[in-house]
Design an enzyme around this catalytic site. Structure first.
Site, short mmCIF file in Angstrom:
data_model
loop_
_atom_site.label_atom_id
_atom_site.label_comp_id
_atom_site.label_asym_id
_atom_site.label_seq_id
_atom_site.Cartn_x
_atom_site.Cartn_y
_atom_site.Cartn_z
N ASP A 137 0.84 -1.19 0.00
CA ASP A 137 0.00 0.00 0.00
C ASP A 137 0.88 1.24 0.00
O ASP A 137 2.04 1.20 -0.38
CB ASP A 137 -0.92 -0.04 1.23
CG ASP A 137 -2.28 0.59 0.97
OD1 ASP A 137 -2.34 1.83 0.88
OD2 ASP A 137 -3.27 -0.15 0.87
N HIS A 190 -4.06 5.98 3.98
CA HIS A 190 -4.64 4.77 3.39
C HIS A 190 -4.06 3.46 3.92
O HIS A 190 -4.79 2.58 4.38
CB HIS A 190 -4.47 4.85 1.87
CG HIS A 190 -5.27 3.84 1.12
ND1 HIS A 190 -4.79 2.59 0.81
CD2 HIS A 190 -6.50 3.92 0.57
CE1 HIS A 190 -5.70 1.94 0.11
NE2 HIS A 190 -6.75 2.72 -0.06
N SER A 246 -11.20 -0.63 -0.89
CA SER A 246 -9.96 -0.74 -0.12
C SER A 246 -10.21 -1.25 1.28
O SER A 246 -9.34 -1.86 1.90
CB SER A 246 -9.29 0.63 -0.01
OG SER A 246 -8.57 0.94 -1.15
#
Length: 622
Positions: free
Chosen positions: A281, A373, A560
Site C-alpha cells: 500500500d 490509506h 480498499s
C-alpha cells in the site's frame, strides 16, 4: 486525476464530478451500439483498449470555453455526435458500464443542441443498462428534469417540487444512497473549483498538445459548460428538493446488519501461530501494530527506487494534518452518501474554494489520502487477530497532479520492484498480502496525452499498452511465482468492470489471488464497487472503523476497506490452521461465502464472505 497508480478507496473521490463522468466515455470516441443494429454485423469489443481513439482541435484554452457562449461549442459537439453515429453500426460493445457512459454522452450532446425532447430517450437507454437497483431507478432522473424544465420553460420552484415528487416516489431502501450522494454532490458544485481544475490540468494538456486534445477533453468541456448553464442556476432548488426527500425518510428503519454476526475474533489465549500479513500500500505506521521480524518492510519511491520510508512523511503539510484528516474523512463520507459533520465541512470547503486554490487543495488531499490509506487498511487486516504480524510493503506514489511522462526505463524499474517486493515477502515469511490499489493502461495513455507524447492517438494507445504490459506481466509472474502466499485485491470504486478495463491486480485470474468487491453491512452492493468476472467475493467496505497514523481511529468506505476484510479472514484461518496452503485458504473463503439474492429474488453477483462458516469448514471451533 492522471496518477499512474490509484488507491482504490480514493479512486472515486473526484474534485470534478462532471469531468469524471465524461472521461469514462471519451476514449472510445463516445461511440454507442444501438439495439436495432445486428450484433453479428458489428465488431465485438471485449476490452477498453480495443476501442478507437480520436482527437478534437480547440480554438481556445479549455478553461475559456467554460464561460463562452454555447454557440462556440456547437461545432465541437457536432463532431462528437457525428463520430457517434458513424460508429453505431461498427461495434458490439460488450460492457454495460461503457455503453451507459456513451448514452449519457449522447444525452449531453442533445442538451447542447437544445434538443430537450431527445434527452429522455438517451437517459432511458443508459438507465436500462444499470446493474444496481439504485441506478436502475434513479440514474439520469435529474438530467431528464433539467431538460424538461427547459423544454416547458419552467422556473426553479417547479424544479424543486418535481425533484421532491419524482424522488419521493422511488423506494427509499433502494435509492437512499443515490439520493444522499446526489444531494452532497450538488452542494459541492462550485464553478471556481471547475475553473481551477481546468486551469491547473486541462489547459496544460491542451497547451502541450498544441490545442489538439483527446475527445474525452472535448466531452468534459461540454459537460462542464452545460453544468454551468443548466445546473448552477438551479443548485439551491435541487438541493432543497433532495433534502426534503431525505428529511421525509429520517425515521426509516435501517437495514439489518448481516455482516457483524459473521465475523469472529481469535482470543489471545488461543492455540494459534503467528502469521505475517503484508500490506502492499502507500505506507503503514508500524508503531500501531506488531511488526514482522526481523524484516518489517520494504519501500520504493515514486521512481521505483528503494526508500527507507515505510510511512510516507507529510513534510510541510504536517502542521495541517488535523484539518486534512477531517477533510479526507469528509470526502469518504461524501462518497458513501453519509451526512456527517466531516462531510458537511468537506462540502463547505469545496463550495468555497477559489480557482487559484484548487491545485494546492487537490495535492493536499492526494498527499493526505496516501498518508492515511495504508495504515487504515492494515488495521482492518489484523483486527481481532492477536497473532497477526504486519509487513509494510510501501509504494510512495506521487501526490502531484501533473503526471510524469511514462517511459520504458520507468516501466522496467517498476516491473523489477514488483519482483523484489514479492521476493521480500518470501524472506519475511509472509502468508497473506493485501493489495488495495489498481491501475490499467488508461493511466499511461492519459499521462502520454498530457505530455503530448506517443504520436497519434492510436499510436499512443499502443505505447501505453506496451508499457503497461511490461508491468502487468511482471506483477502477474511475481504473484504466480509465490504459490505459498495468498494475495487479496480490491476491485475498485468506479462502478465498472475490472476485466473490461484490464485493471491490475484486480483483473488477474490466478490460483493464489482473490479479488473482492464492497457491500454495506446489510450485504447490499455499494453504488461505487467495481465488478467483473474476476470479482469473486464481497465484504463490508462501508464505514469501516480503523486506525490512521498516530493512533486515532476513523471510519472510511471503499473496496480498499473490503479487501482487507478478506485478508483478515485468510490470516485468521492460517493462524489457527498453519498447515493450510494458499489455494486451500482461498477455497475455504469461497466455499463459505453466500450468494446474495438480487432485486428479482434470484441469486445475484454479490458473494458475501462468511468468516464463521469458512472457519467451520476448516474444522475450527469458535
Amino acid at each position: 486525476m492522471l496518477h499512474a497508480k490509484t488507491l482504490i478507496s480514493l479512486a472515486a473521490l473526484s474534485l470534478l464530478s462532471p469531468l469524471a463522468m465524461s472521461a469514462s466515455a471519451a476514449s472510445a470516441g463516445v461511440a454507442a451500439a444501438p439495439a436495432e443494429a445486428a450484433s453479428a454485423a458489428r465488431q465485438p469489443i471485449t476490452r477498453a483498449d480495443q476501442l478507437p481513439r480520436r482527437t478534437v482541435t480547440l480554438t481556445k484554452l479549455p478553461s475559456e470555453y467554460l464561460s463562452a457562449p454555447l454557440s462556440e461549442l456547437l461545432a465541437m459537439g457536432a463532431q462528437l455526435e457525428a463520430e457517434v453515429k458513424s460508429d453505431l453500426a461498427r461495434y458490439d460493445i460488450q460492457d454495460a458500464s461503457t455503453l451507459r457512459s456513451y448514452y449519457s454522452a449522447l444525452a449531453s450532446l442533445a442538451q447542447l443542441r437544445g434538443d430537450w425532447a431527445a434527452v429522455p430517450a438517451w437517459t432511458a437507454k443508459s438507465r436500462a443498462l444499470q446493474e444496481k437497483i439504485g441506478g436502475q431507478l434513479s440514474a439520469g432522473l435529474l438530467t431528464d428534469l433539467l431538460s424538461q424544465q427547459r423544454l416547458e420553460k419552467r422556473d426553479a420552484a417547479w424544479l424543486r417540487a418535481e425533484v421532491e415528487k419524482r424522488y419521493s416516489a422511488l423506494p427509499w431502501a433502494d435509492v437512499q444512497e443515490n439520493v444522499k450522494s446526489g444531494k452532497g454532490g450538488a452542494e459541492t458544485y462550485n464553478p471556481e473549483l471547475v475553473l481551477g481544475a481546468f486551469r491547473s490540468q486541462i489547459d496544460a494538456m491542451a497547451t502541450n498538445g498544441k490545442m489538439v486534445v483527446p475527445d474525452s477533453i472535448a466531452l468534459a468541456i461540454i459537460s462542464n459548460r452545460l453544468q454551468a448553464e443548466l445546473f448552477a442556476p438551479n443548485k439551491a432548488a435541487i438541493v432543497a428538493g433532495l433534502q426534503a426527500v431525505i428529511d421525509a425518510n429520517t425515521k426509516t428503519q435501517a437495514r439489518a446488519d448481516l455482516w457483524t454476526p459473521r465475523t469472529f475474533a481469535i482470543p489471545a489465549e488461543a492455540k494459534a501461530t503467528p502469521v505475517v500479513v503484508a500490506v502492499w500500500d502507500s505506507g503503514v505506521d508500524l508503531a500501531l501494530f506488531k511488526p514482522a521480524a526481523p524484516l518489517a518492510g520494504l519501500a520504493f519511491d515514486e521512481d521505483a527506487k528503494p526508500s527507507r520510508e515505510l510511512l510516507r512523511p507529510l513534510g510541510e503539510a504536517q502542521s495541517r494534518w488535523p484539518q486534512l484528516r477531517s477533510l479526507i474523512k469528509g470526502a469518504m463520507d461524501q462518497r458513501a452518501a453519509l451526512d456527517t459533520p466531516d462531510s458537511r465541512q468537506f462540502r463547505a470547503t469545496m463550495s468555497g474554494l477559489k480557482a487559484e486554490q484548487v491545485k494546492g487543495f487537490s495535492e493536499d488531499m492526494s498527499l493526505t489520502s496516501l498518508y492515511v490509506h495504508g495504515t487504515h487498511v492494515a488495521g482492518i487486516a489484523v483486527e481481532g487477530n492477536p497473532f497477526a504480524r504486519v509487513f509494510a510493503a510501501t509504494q510512495l506514489w506521487s501526490a502531484k497532479l501533473e503526471p510524469k511522462l511514462p517511459n520504458e526505463a520507468q516501466a522496467r524499474a517498476t516491473a523489477l520492484a514488483y519482483g523484489q517486493m514479492v521476493e521480500s515477502f518470501k524472506k519475511a515469511g509472509v502468508r497473506v498480502v493485501n493489495m488495495s490499489w489498481r491501475y490499467g493502461p488508461s493511466a499511461y495513455e492519459g499521462a502520454l496525452a498530457f505530455h503530448n507524447a506517443g504520436g497519434t492517438p492510436e499510436a499512443r494507445k499502443a505505447e501505453a499498452s506496451r508499457l503497461f504490459k511490461i508491468e502487468r506481466d511482471a506483477l502477474r509472474a511475481a504473484i504466480a511465482g509465490a504459490p505459498e502466499i495468498l494475495f487479496v485485491a480490491g476491485s475498485g470504486n468506479e462502478d465498472n468492470s475490472a476485466d473490461f478495463q484490464e485493471y491490475i491486480p484486480a483483473g488477474f485470474e490466478l490460483p493464489n489471488l482473490i479479488t473482492a468487491g464492497a457491500v454495506d453491512t446489510a450485504g447490499q452492493e455499494t453504488s461505487f464497487s467495481t465488478f467483473g468476472k474476476t470479482v469473486v467475493v464481497h465484504a463490508n467496505g462501508f464505514e469501516v472503523d480503523s486506525f490512521v497514523p498516530g493512533g486515532a481511529r476513523m471510519k472510511l468506505s471503499g473496496t480498499s476497506m473490503a479487501s482487507p476484510q478478506v485478508a483478515n479472514l485468510a490470516a485468521k484461518l492460517i493462524a489457527l490452521k498453519p498447515a493450510l496452503k494458499a489455494v486451500e485458504v482461498k477455497a475455504l473463503i469461497l466455499q463459505g461465502a453466500e450468494r446474495m439474492k438480487g432485486a428479482d429474488g434470484q441469486p445475484g453477483r454479490v458473494n458475501l464472505i462468511h468468516p464463521r462458516k469458512s472457519a467451520e469448514l476448516a474444522g475450527i471451533r469458535l
